[in-house]
Motif scaffolding. Structure first.
Motif, mmCIF file in Angstrom:
data_model
loop_
_atom_site.group_PDB
_atom_site.id
_atom_site.type_symbol
_atom_site.label_atom_id
_atom_site.label_comp_id
_atom_site.label_asym_id
_atom_site.label_seq_id
_atom_site.Cartn_x
_atom_site.Cartn_y
_atom_site.Cartn_z
ATOM 1 N N ASP A 196 13.155 -9.034 -11.549
ATOM 2 C CA ASP A 196 13.629 -10.376 -11.202
ATOM 3 C C ASP A 196 13.189 -10.769 -9.794
ATOM 4 N N GLY A 197 13.224 -9.807 -8.863
ATOM 5 C CA GLY A 197 12.801 -10.077 -7.493
ATOM 6 C C GLY A 197 11.326 -10.444 -7.418
ATOM 7 N N LEU A 198 10.496 -9.706 -8.147
ATOM 8 C CA LEU A 198 9.063 -10.026 -8.177
ATOM 9 C C LEU A 198 8.816 -11.408 -8.768
ATOM 10 N N SER A 199 9.549 -11.730 -9.821
ATOM 11 C CA SER A 199 9.414 -13.042 -10.449
ATOM 12 C C SER A 199 9.827 -14.151 -9.481
ATOM 13 N N ALA A 200 10.911 -13.937 -8.744
ATOM 14 C CA ALA A 200 11.366 -14.930 -7.762
ATOM 15 C C ALA A 200 10.344 -15.097 -6.646
ATOM 16 N N GLU A 201 9.755 -14.006 -6.191
ATOM 17 C CA GLU A 201 8.729 -14.082 -5.146
ATOM 18 C C GLU A 201 7.509 -14.840 -5.639
ATOM 19 N N ASP A 202 7.126 -14.615 -6.885
ATOM 20 C CA ASP A 202 5.989 -15.353 -7.453
ATOM 21 C C ASP A 202 6.295 -16.845 -7.539
ATOM 22 N N ALA A 203 7.511 -17.182 -7.965
ATOM 23 C CA ALA A 203 7.904 -18.598 -8.055
ATOM 24 C C ALA A 203 7.906 -19.240 -6.667
ATOM 25 N N ALA A 204 8.426 -18.519 -5.675
ATOM 26 C CA ALA A 204 8.460 -19.046 -4.307
ATOM 27 C C ALA A 204 7.043 -19.222 -3.761
ATOM 28 N N SER A 205 6.164 -18.269 -4.011
ATOM 29 C CA SER A 205 4.773 -18.378 -3.557
ATOM 30 C C SER A 205 4.073 -19.576 -4.181
ATOM 31 N N LYS A 227 1.921 -25.116 -3.622
ATOM 32 C CA LYS A 227 1.921 -26.534 -4.015
ATOM 33 C C LYS A 227 2.274 -27.440 -2.843
ATOM 34 N N GLU A 228 3.040 -26.911 -1.890
ATOM 35 C CA GLU A 228 3.432 -27.676 -0.707
ATOM 36 C C GLU A 228 2.368 -27.618 0.398
ATOM 37 N N GLY A 229 1.236 -26.970 0.120
ATOM 38 C CA GLY A 229 0.132 -26.955 1.075
ATOM 39 C C GLY A 229 0.062 -25.741 1.980
ATOM 40 N N TRP A 230 0.880 -24.734 1.745
ATOM 41 C CA TRP A 230 0.857 -23.517 2.547
ATOM 42 C C TRP A 230 -0.211 -22.567 2.026
ATOM 43 N N SER A 231 -0.797 -21.800 2.924
ATOM 44 C CA SER A 231 -1.718 -20.728 2.549
ATOM 45 C C SER A 231 -0.959 -19.409 2.644
ATOM 46 N N ILE A 232 -0.998 -18.644 1.580
ATOM 47 C CA ILE A 232 -0.316 -17.354 1.570
ATOM 48 C C ILE A 232 -1.227 -16.328 2.239
ATOM 49 N N LEU A 233 -0.745 -15.738 3.325
ATOM 50 C CA LEU A 233 -1.499 -14.707 4.031
ATOM 51 C C LEU A 233 -1.245 -13.324 3.427
ATOM 52 N N LEU A 234 0.026 -13.032 3.158
ATOM 53 C CA LEU A 234 0.407 -11.743 2.584
ATOM 54 C C LEU A 234 1.626 -11.917 1.694
ATOM 55 N N LYS A 235 1.697 -11.080 0.676
ATOM 56 C CA LYS A 235 2.903 -10.985 -0.149
ATOM 57 C C LYS A 235 3.360 -9.536 -0.117
ATOM 58 N N ARG A 236 4.671 -9.340 -0.036
ATOM 59 C CA ARG A 236 5.269 -8.013 0.001
ATOM 60 C C ARG A 236 4.619 -7.165 1.092
ATOM 61 N N ILE A 295 8.311 -7.824 4.477
ATOM 62 C CA ILE A 295 8.486 -9.276 4.439
ATOM 63 C C ILE A 295 7.910 -9.752 3.113
ATOM 64 N N ASP A 296 8.698 -10.544 2.392
ATOM 65 C CA ASP A 296 8.298 -10.958 1.052
ATOM 66 C C ASP A 296 7.046 -11.823 1.051
ATOM 67 N N ILE A 297 7.006 -12.831 1.923
ATOM 68 C CA ILE A 297 5.853 -13.739 1.976
ATOM 69 C C ILE A 297 5.550 -14.060 3.437
ATOM 70 N N VAL A 298 4.270 -14.000 3.790
ATOM 71 C CA VAL A 298 3.803 -14.484 5.092
ATOM 72 C C VAL A 298 2.818 -15.592 4.777
ATOM 73 N N MET A 299 3.069 -16.770 5.352
ATOM 74 C CA MET A 299 2.230 -17.922 5.015
ATOM 75 C C MET A 299 1.927 -18.750 6.258
ATOM 76 N N ARG A 300 0.932 -19.605 6.107
ATOM 77 C CA ARG A 300 0.474 -20.435 7.225
ATOM 78 C C ARG A 300 0.274 -21.866 6.765
ATOM 79 N N LYS A 301 0.600 -22.764 7.679
ATOM 80 C CA LYS A 301 0.280 -24.179 7.489
ATOM 81 C C LYS A 301 -0.048 -24.708 8.872
ATOM 82 N N GLY A 302 -1.298 -25.089 9.072
ATOM 83 C CA GLY A 302 -1.736 -25.532 10.399
ATOM 84 C C GLY A 302 -1.608 -24.388 11.393
#
Length: 138
Positions: free
Chosen positions: A29-38, A43-52, A60-67
């Motif tokens: 369930d946690g992996l599924s939630a992380e995938d949904a969040a990613s 879709k909101e324009g963020w670039s995913i740098l790392l997952k898990r 850290i579950d998700i590391v992302m960048r925007k600008g």
């Protein structure tokens, strides 16, 4: 023919077996939630740098960048959005901060002007509630 006492040594007790099943379901369930969040963040324009992202100080579950903003995201899945939103403990906040320090040290190529820690709460229907800047708010 008599059964040797050691025959059933490796068979888990019913309580232990039920705990293993719950743990496996929670992990899935946690992996599924992380995938949904990613997917939501992408879709909101963020670039995913790392997952898990695992460090010696925590994960850290998700590391992302925007600008010029790098965001460290903790994903929590519970039955309700309210339960998920309220379950980030102080000790987890400290772990997130220390893990982020390790990641930033390991990735000097990440240029940024600001850092933020967010919480993405996910319920059973995969509805998402995004709490931005969660560590400063608490």
């Amino acid at each position: 023919m008599a059964v040797k006492p050691d025959t059933f040594r490796n068979v888990p007790a019913p309580v232990e077996f039920a705990r293993q099943i719950r743990g496996a379901n929670a992990y899935r369930d946690g992996l599924s939630a992380e995938d949904a969040a990613s997917a939501f963040c992408t879709k909101e324009g963020w670039s995913i740098l790392l997952k898990r992202a695992r460090t010696r100080r925590g994960e850290i579950d998700i590391v992302m960048r925007k600008g010029n903003l790098i965001c460290f995201v903790e994903v929590k899945k519970r039955k309700t959005l309210r339960d998920a939103t309220e379950c980030l403990a102080v000790c987890q906040q400290k772990r997130l901060f220390r893990a982020a320090e390790c990641l930033l040290a390991a990735h000097p190529e990440w240029s940024y002007e600001d850092l933020r820690f967010d919480l993405m709460a996910v319920d059973e229907q995969h509805a998402i509630h995004w709490v931005k800047d969660v560590i400063r708010q608490m």
